[in-house]
Design a protein around this motif. Structure first.
Motif, PDB file in Angstrom:
ATOM      1  N   GLU A   1       0.856  -1.189   0.000  1.00  0.00           N
ATOM      2  CA  GLU A   1       0.000   0.000   0.000  1.00  0.00           C
ATOM      3  C   GLU A   1       0.892   1.239   0.000  1.00  0.00           C
ATOM      4  N   PRO A   2       0.858   2.067  -1.071  1.00  0.00           N
ATOM      5  CA  PRO A   2       1.699   3.274  -1.123  1.00  0.00           C
ATOM      6  C   PRO A   2       1.046   4.428  -0.371  1.00  0.00           C
ATOM      7  N   ALA A   3       1.329   4.562   0.925  1.00  0.00           N
ATOM      8  CA  ALA A   3       0.616   5.539   1.749  1.00  0.00           C
ATOM      9  C   ALA A   3       1.529   6.372   2.637  1.00  0.00           C
ATOM     10  N   VAL A   4       2.841   6.234   2.542  1.00  0.00           N
ATOM     11  CA  VAL A   4       3.757   6.994   3.400  1.00  0.00           C
ATOM     12  C   VAL A   4       4.129   8.295   2.692  1.00  0.00           C
ATOM     13  N   THR A   5       3.770   9.419   3.310  1.00  0.00           N
ATOM     14  CA  THR A   5       4.113  10.747   2.787  1.00  0.00           C
ATOM     15  C   THR A   5       5.255  11.316   3.617  1.00  0.00           C
ATOM     16  N   MET A   6       6.342  11.724   2.959  1.00  0.00           N
ATOM     17  CA  MET A   6       7.536  12.182   3.663  1.00  0.00           C
ATOM     18  C   MET A   6       7.823  13.648   3.342  1.00  0.00           C
ATOM     19  N   THR A   7       8.539  14.311   4.261  1.00  0.00           N
ATOM     20  CA  THR A   7       8.976  15.695   4.080  1.00  0.00           C
ATOM     21  C   THR A   7      10.494  15.743   4.108  1.00  0.00           C
ATOM     22  N   PRO A   8      11.106  16.823   3.594  1.00  0.00           N
ATOM     23  CA  PRO A   8      12.572  16.886   3.538  1.00  0.00           C
ATOM     24  C   PRO A   8      13.268  16.763   4.886  1.00  0.00           C
ATOM     25  N   ASP A   9      12.609  17.156   5.977  1.00  0.00           N
ATOM     26  CA  ASP A   9      13.273  17.084   7.284  1.00  0.00           C
ATOM     27  C   ASP A   9      13.230  15.691   7.905  1.00  0.00           C
ATOM     28  N   GLY A  10      12.619  14.699   7.206  1.00  0.00           N
ATOM     29  CA  GLY A  10      12.587  13.325   7.707  1.00  0.00           C
ATOM     30  C   GLY A  10      11.296  12.922   8.378  1.00  0.00           C
ATOM     31  N   SER A  11      10.375  13.849   8.605  1.00  0.00           N
ATOM     32  CA  SER A  11       9.094  13.470   9.205  1.00  0.00           C
ATOM     33  C   SER A  11       8.214  12.799   8.160  1.00  0.00           C
ATOM     34  N   PHE A  12       7.348  11.902   8.592  1.00  0.00           N
ATOM     35  CA  PHE A  12       6.490  11.163   7.664  1.00  0.00           C
ATOM     36  C   PHE A  12       5.141  10.889   8.299  1.00  0.00           C
ATOM     37  N   THR A  13       4.151  10.671   7.429  1.00  0.00           N
ATOM     38  CA  THR A  13       2.776  10.361   7.851  1.00  0.00           C
ATOM     39  C   THR A  13       2.226   9.276   6.940  1.00  0.00           C
ATOM     40  N   ALA A  14       1.482   8.344   7.521  1.00  0.00           N
ATOM     41  CA  ALA A  14       0.855   7.276   6.737  1.00  0.00           C
ATOM     42  C   ALA A  14      -0.505   6.963   7.332  1.00  0.00           C
ATOM     43  N   LYS A  15      -1.522   6.939   6.471  1.00  0.00           N
ATOM     44  CA  LYS A  15      -2.859   6.518   6.884  1.00  0.00           C
ATOM     45  C   LYS A  15      -3.088   5.103   6.372  1.00  0.00           C
ATOM     46  N   ILE A  16      -3.139   4.144   7.302  1.00  0.00           N
ATOM     47  CA  ILE A  16      -3.264   2.730   6.969  1.00  0.00           C
ATOM     48  C   ILE A  16      -4.722   2.310   7.146  1.00  0.00           C
ATOM     49  N   ALA A  17      -5.344   1.890   6.041  1.00  0.00           N
ATOM     50  CA  ALA A  17      -6.747   1.467   6.078  1.00  0.00           C
ATOM     51  C   ALA A  17      -6.816  -0.043   6.257  1.00  0.00           C
ATOM     52  N   LEU A  18      -7.433  -0.467   7.327  1.00  0.00           N
ATOM     53  CA  LEU A  18      -7.633  -1.892   7.621  1.00  0.00           C
ATOM     54  C   LEU A  18      -9.134  -2.169   7.568  1.00  0.00           C
ATOM     55  N   GLY A  19      -9.560  -2.930   6.575  1.00  0.00           N
ATOM     56  CA  GLY A  19     -10.977  -3.181   6.385  1.00  0.00           C
ATOM     57  C   GLY A  19     -11.556  -4.143   7.403  1.00  0.00           C
ATOM     58  N   GLU A  20     -12.856  -4.353   7.303  1.00  0.00           N
ATOM     59  CA  GLU A  20     -13.536  -5.305   8.189  1.00  0.00           C
ATOM     60  C   GLU A  20     -13.142  -6.733   7.828  1.00  0.00           C
ATOM     61  N   GLY A  21     -13.351  -7.627   8.766  1.00  0.00           N
ATOM     62  CA  GLY A  21     -13.096  -9.037   8.513  1.00  0.00           C
ATOM     63  C   GLY A  21     -11.670  -9.469   8.762  1.00  0.00           C
ATOM     64  N   LEU A  22     -10.865  -8.645   9.446  1.00  0.00           N
ATOM     65  CA  LEU A  22      -9.491  -9.026   9.732  1.00  0.00           C
ATOM     66  C   LEU A  22      -9.403  -9.750  11.064  1.00  0.00           C
ATOM     67  N   ALA A  23      -8.245 -10.304  11.325  1.00  0.00           N
ATOM     68  CA  ALA A  23      -8.030 -11.050  12.562  1.00  0.00           C
ATOM     69  C   ALA A  23      -8.043 -10.097  13.753  1.00  0.00           C
ATOM     70  N   PRO A  24      -8.609 -10.521  14.877  1.00  0.00           N
ATOM     71  CA  PRO A  24      -8.556  -9.687  16.075  1.00  0.00           C
ATOM     72  C   PRO A  24      -7.213  -9.851  16.779  1.00  0.00           C
ATOM     73  N   GLY A  25      -7.015  -9.047  17.827  1.00  0.00           N
ATOM     74  CA  GLY A  25      -5.801  -9.169  18.630  1.00  0.00           C
ATOM     75  C   GLY A  25      -4.787  -8.085  18.326  1.00  0.00           C
ATOM     76  N   ALA A  26      -3.560  -8.322  18.775  1.00  0.00           N
ATOM     77  CA  ALA A  26      -2.499  -7.329  18.673  1.00  0.00           C
ATOM     78  C   ALA A  26      -1.929  -7.263  17.259  1.00  0.00           C
ATOM     79  N   TYR A  27      -1.564  -6.049  16.848  1.00  0.00           N
ATOM     80  CA  TYR A  27      -0.903  -5.791  15.572  1.00  0.00           C
ATOM     81  C   TYR A  27       0.395  -5.028  15.846  1.00  0.00           C
ATOM     82  N   HIS A  28       1.406  -5.309  15.048  1.00  0.00           N
ATOM     83  CA  HIS A  28       2.704  -4.665  15.220  1.00  0.00           C
ATOM     84  C   HIS A  28       3.058  -3.894  13.955  1.00  0.00           C
ATOM     85  N   ILE A  29       3.571  -2.690  14.146  1.00  0.00           N
ATOM     86  CA  ILE A  29       4.060  -1.869  13.037  1.00  0.00           C
ATOM     87  C   ILE A  29       5.567  -1.683  13.214  1.00  0.00           C
ATOM     88  N   ARG A  30       6.311  -2.016  12.199  1.00  0.00           N
ATOM     89  CA  ARG A  30       7.768  -1.910  12.226  1.00  0.00           C
ATOM     90  C   ARG A  30       8.206  -0.941  11.136  1.00  0.00           C
TER      91      ARG A  30
END
Length: 429
Positions: free
Chosen positions: A211-240
């Motif tokens: 999913e191409p969703a990471v927007t970056m700026t020249p100073d190194g800061s970044f933002t990403a909106k991750i859409a997770l639809g219905e019907g996914l597994a419950p429980g803990a999720y990890h972002i690396r």
């Protein structure tokens, strides 16, 4: 007196020298002021890596949603986010493709039970064109090549650690329902390579994995909106978070929650609202039993089309539903004496043998192959039933029914006269 004056002059000279030495330096603050002074961050030197910093706008989702990730990494370096669920699922792939050098087909079954039920790599937004080109390749796309083209090799980590078993399959073993001989464990490099094939076999399409969703700026800061639809597994999720080829990473966690009537199917790695499959199966079973079947031939393709369920799980799940409808159908058909038990038991013995072989064979075919075979079977059945409604067939059937009726009448007369019944279809009374 002279000695005292001389000593005083020496002391004054020493004090004057110390004052000159201290001239131009900042005075040292007192102890309390030194402890209260702010600590400035230590900037990394050239070539030294710095861990990205991750922040989430929320730490909990209710059956999917959108989560915003913000952070800061090395300026000018692309950032990739690896998203994986703690829930794990089974995945398998049967390698029957001929070797490019020898032309020999390996017939090896690869299987793991520790693949993340949900897995995705969030790319920099400027990789959208590269991802679009990969999608155009269709089913021939390669996951390892996609990682390379997208520059996301360093972001691929969690599935590479999955424990993978492999079996040397044989045709005879498949017939008798055996996976084959278990082979020795693979090294880390081979395990990583095969895990990519299992990831593709599990998720099928590049759009589900990237999913191409990471927007970056020249100073190194970044933002990403991750859409997770219905019907996914419950429980803990990890972002690396990974900065380009940088092996250093930072992580953040969140949780996905579900509530009844939404239930999680652990062997399928997905969740669904139980109410809708219940209504679907109720309608199909009524129609199926009306036709003298369990309705599985209808339920199977519909489940595959509506929900993201593996074909192996669908095939196994439909079996008990057919059993329930068949048991109730057998009871009611027996009451009205519509069952020929000799023929039924003969067919049941063949079905019993097929029940041992079929489940193992489903592991050796892909979803596309399963749909192809199942689809053609349904097409042939539909053509057969359509042919049975044509005027020529109906006319022939009426003639056969008339002959059978005539034979039955003669048999009844012969029984009454205590004579051997004779059926001559070429004569009429």
């Amino acid at each position: 007196m002279k000695k005292s004056c001389l000593g005083l002059l020496i002391v004054l000279a020493a004090m004057w020298v110390c004052a000159l030495a201290a001239d131009g330096q900042d005075p040292q603050p007192p102890g309390d002021a030194l402890q209260a002074a702010p600590v400035m961050p230590v900037m990394p030197v050239a070539g030294e890596s710095r861990l990205p910093v991750l922040m989430l706008d929320k730490t909990e989702l209710q059956n999917g949603g959108t989560i915003t990730v913000t952070g800061r990494a090395e300026p000018g370096e692309p950032v990739y986010l690896e998203v994986s669920s703690e829930q794990q699922v089974r995945a398998s792939r049967f390698d029957s493709e001929p070797d490019k050098q020898t032309g020999v087909r390996p017939y090896i079954l690869y299987m793991t039970h520790s693949l993340p039920a949900v897995y995705r790599i969030v790319l920099p937004s400027d990789r959208a064109d590269v991802l679009a080109a990969i999608k155009k390749e269709g089913g021939a796309w390669s996951y390892s090549q996609a990682l390379s083209n997208l520059g996301a090799n360093a972001a691929y980590s969690v599935p590479a650690k999955s424990a993978i078993d492999r079996y040397q399959a044989t045709f005879l073993g498949g017939v008798v329902g055996s996976r084959g001989e278990k082979l020795a464990a693979m090294d880390a490099v081979q395990n990583r390579q095969r895990s990519m094939q299992l990831v593709k076999a599990r998720f099928l399409k590049p759009g589900k994995l990237f999913e191409p969703a990471v927007t970056m700026t020249p100073d190194g800061s970044f933002t990403a909106k991750i859409a997770l639809g219905e019907g996914l597994a419950p429980g803990a999720y990890h972002i690396r978070a990974v900065g380009g080829k940088n092996e250093a990473f930072a992580t953040a966690d969140f949780e996905n929650k579900i509530a009844f009537p939404v239930i999680y199917l652990s062997n399928a790695g997905t969740s669904l609202n139980l109410f809708y499959p219940f209504l679907l199966c109720l309608c199909i079973s009524i129609f199926g039993v009306l036709m003298g079947a369990g309705g599985g031939f209808l339920l199977n393709p519909i489940l595959l089309s509506i929900w993201p369920l593996p074909h192996t799980v669908v095939a196994g799940t439909v079996m008990p539903t057919v059993l329930f409808s068949q048991v109730s159908g057998i009871y009611n058909y027996s009451k009205i004496k519509f069952i020929n038990w000799k023929l039924g038991l003969s067919l049941g013995a063949a079905a019993l043998a097929g029940g041992f072989i079929g489940p193992k064979l489903t592991e050796l075919i892909t979803l596309d192959q399963y749909k192809f075979v199942f689809g053609w079977i349904l097409v042939l059945l539909a053509l057969l039933m359509f042919w049975q409604t044509t005027p020529a067939y109906l006319a022939r059937n009426k003639k056969e029914q008339a002959v059978l009726k005539e034979c039955k009448l003669r048999a009844q007369r012969a029984v009454k006269a205590k004579q051997e019944p004779v059926c001559d279809t070429g004569t009429k009374e």
